[in-house]
Design a protein around this motif. Structure first.
Motif, PDB file in Angstrom:
ATOM      1  N   PRO A 165      24.742 136.537  -0.895  1.00  0.00           N
ATOM      2  CA  PRO A 165      23.439 136.045  -1.359  1.00  0.00           C
ATOM      3  C   PRO A 165      22.469 135.740  -0.211  1.00  0.00           C
ATOM      4  CG  PRO A 165      25.201 134.963  -2.577  1.00  0.00           C
ATOM      5  CD  PRO A 165      25.840 135.734  -1.454  1.00  0.00           C
ATOM      6  N   ALA A 166      22.977 135.261   0.909  1.00  0.00           N
ATOM      7  CA  ALA A 166      22.116 135.009   2.069  1.00  0.00           C
ATOM      8  C   ALA A 166      21.545 136.321   2.598  1.00  0.00           C
ATOM      9  CB  ALA A 166      22.889 134.279   3.166  1.00  0.00           C
ATOM     10  N   VAL A 167      22.374 137.358   2.647  1.00  0.00           N
ATOM     11  CA  VAL A 167      21.901 138.673   3.089  1.00  0.00           C
ATOM     12  C   VAL A 167      20.898 139.225   2.079  1.00  0.00           C
ATOM     13  CG1 VAL A 167      22.559 141.059   3.615  1.00  0.00           C
ATOM     14  CG2 VAL A 167      23.986 139.163   4.436  1.00  0.00           C
ATOM     15  N   ALA A 221      27.502 139.488  10.994  1.00  0.00           N
ATOM     16  CA  ALA A 221      26.512 138.645  11.667  1.00  0.00           C
ATOM     17  C   ALA A 221      26.176 137.417  10.833  1.00  0.00           C
ATOM     18  CB  ALA A 221      25.247 139.456  11.948  1.00  0.00           C
ATOM     19  N   ALA A 222      26.022 137.599   9.527  1.00  0.00           N
ATOM     20  CA  ALA A 222      25.707 136.461   8.658  1.00  0.00           C
ATOM     21  C   ALA A 222      26.836 135.435   8.693  1.00  0.00           C
ATOM     22  CB  ALA A 222      25.455 136.941   7.232  1.00  0.00           C
ATOM     23  N   PHE A 223      28.074 135.899   8.743  1.00  0.00           N
ATOM     24  CA  PHE A 223      29.189 134.955   8.859  1.00  0.00           C
ATOM     25  C   PHE A 223      29.015 134.088  10.102  1.00  0.00           C
ATOM     26  CE2 PHE A 223      33.108 134.079  11.194  1.00  0.00           C
ATOM     27  CZ  PHE A 223      33.615 133.072  10.388  1.00  0.00           C
ATOM     28  N   VAL A 276      24.061 135.966  18.698  1.00  0.00           N
ATOM     29  CA  VAL A 276      24.590 136.686  17.536  1.00  0.00           C
ATOM     30  C   VAL A 276      23.640 137.815  17.145  1.00  0.00           C
ATOM     31  CG1 VAL A 276      25.202 136.479  15.084  1.00  0.00           C
ATOM     32  CG2 VAL A 276      25.857 134.667  16.699  1.00  0.00           C
ATOM     33  N   ILE A 277      22.366 137.499  17.027  1.00  0.00           N
ATOM     34  CA  ILE A 277      21.385 138.500  16.602  1.00  0.00           C
ATOM     35  C   ILE A 277      21.335 139.662  17.594  1.00  0.00           C
ATOM     36  CG2 ILE A 277      18.912 138.924  16.218  1.00  0.00           C
ATOM     37  CD1 ILE A 277      18.808 135.986  15.084  1.00  0.00           C
ATOM     38  N   THR A 278      21.261 139.352  18.879  1.00  0.00           N
ATOM     39  CA  THR A 278      21.204 140.398  19.901  1.00  0.00           C
ATOM     40  C   THR A 278      22.435 141.292  19.862  1.00  0.00           C
ATOM     41  OG1 THR A 278      19.831 139.020  21.327  1.00  0.00           O
ATOM     42  CG2 THR A 278      21.039 140.814  22.398  1.00  0.00           C
ATOM     43  N   GLU A 279      23.605 140.685  19.750  1.00  0.00           N
ATOM     44  CA  GLU A 279      24.856 141.461  19.722  1.00  0.00           C
ATOM     45  C   GLU A 279      24.882 142.436  18.539  1.00  0.00           C
ATOM     46  OE1 GLU A 279      27.993 141.368  21.491  1.00  0.00           O
ATOM     47  OE2 GLU A 279      26.972 140.314  23.108  1.00  0.00           O
ATOM     48  N   TYR A 280      24.499 141.956  17.359  1.00  0.00           N
ATOM     49  CA  TYR A 280      24.574 142.820  16.179  1.00  0.00           C
ATOM     50  C   TYR A 280      23.440 143.838  16.121  1.00  0.00           C
ATOM     51  CZ  TYR A 280      28.651 140.356  14.535  1.00  0.00           C
ATOM     52  OH  TYR A 280      29.925 139.853  14.430  1.00  0.00           O
ATOM     53  N   ALA A 335      15.357 141.705  11.723  1.00  0.00           N
ATOM     54  CA  ALA A 335      14.548 140.916  10.787  1.00  0.00           C
ATOM     55  C   ALA A 335      15.421 140.143   9.798  1.00  0.00           C
ATOM     56  CB  ALA A 335      13.579 141.835  10.037  1.00  0.00           C
ATOM     57  N   ALA A 336      16.444 140.800   9.264  1.00  0.00           N
ATOM     58  CA  ALA A 336      17.310 140.141   8.282  1.00  0.00           C
ATOM     59  C   ALA A 336      18.081 138.989   8.919  1.00  0.00           C
ATOM     60  CB  ALA A 336      18.276 141.149   7.663  1.00  0.00           C
ATOM     61  N   LEU A 337      18.613 139.208  10.115  1.00  0.00           N
ATOM     62  CA  LEU A 337      19.389 138.156  10.772  1.00  0.00           C
ATOM     63  C   LEU A 337      18.493 136.999  11.203  1.00  0.00           C
ATOM     64  CD1 LEU A 337      21.952 140.221  12.845  1.00  0.00           C
ATOM     65  CD2 LEU A 337      22.130 139.312  10.510  1.00  0.00           C
ATOM     66  N   ASP A 338      17.286 137.308  11.622  1.00  0.00           N
ATOM     67  CA  ASP A 338      16.332 136.260  11.957  1.00  0.00           C
ATOM     68  C   ASP A 338      16.059 135.398  10.716  1.00  0.00           C
ATOM     69  OD1 ASP A 338      14.344 135.319  14.104  1.00  0.00           O
ATOM     70  OD2 ASP A 338      13.046 135.604  12.354  1.00  0.00           O
TER      71      ASP A 338
END
Length: 164
Positions: free
Chosen positions: A84-86, A110-112, A125-129, A147-150
């Motif tokens: 749901p977060a994704v 990444a969301a985990f 985390v964001i940069t790695e993924y 954008a999604a991870l941000d």
């Protein structure tokens, strides 16, 4: 170059092992999703055959096996919170189930980390993924991942200015 910053080789080595663990986790999550492999089978297979070995001419980097297991098992355990977060972070009409399986694995892993591993800076985390997405895609997918991870990090209340 006496004034050059000193890098801790052990920290760099550890970071590289975590990066390799993230990539392996994405591959394992993909395998679980597409091949319907169980968590136990996937962890056993990757532990025995993939992490830090050469397979069919492809060299797998040495990975932090414990971190790999934490990501894969964490996604499986918390998927009802992660998806749901994704979904909220993606465009309307594009739930996580509609995106490509590799992209889905990247976003879930990444969301985990963003939702459950508060000890890891969100920017890391964001940069790695995003880098993992760049390894698989040449189109707009890395931008979508960024954008999604941000959005997920912001929704989770993360400080996105922290990098270390």
């Amino acid at each position: 170059m006496a004034d050059a910053p000193k890098r801790d080789p052990q920290a760099s080595h550890s970071a590289n092992q975590r990066g390799a663990a993230r990539l392996a986790a994405v591959q394992a999550l993909y395998q679980m999703d597409v091949g319907r492999a169980t968590l136990e089978d996937t962890l056993a297979q990757f532990g025995a055959f993939h992490l830090g070995r050469e397979i069919e001419g492809e060299q797998y980097l040495p990975a932090d096996a414990d971190f790999f297991r934490q990501i894969v098992a964490g996604v499986a355990k918390f998927q009802l919170d992660i998806d749901p977060a994704v979904d909220r972070a993606l465009s309307d009409g594009w739930p996580v189930e509609r995106v490509d399986a590799t992209l889905r694995a990247i976003l879930r892993a990444a969301a985990f980390e963003l939702l459950r591993r508060k000890d890891i800076p969100p920017r890391v985390v964001i940069t790695e993924y995003v880098d993992i997405a760049k390894a698989f895609y040449e189109d707009d997918a890395p931008g979508l991942v960024n954008a999604a991870l941000d959005a997920i990090a912001r929704e989770a209340g993360s400080d996105l200015t922290e990098t270390q």
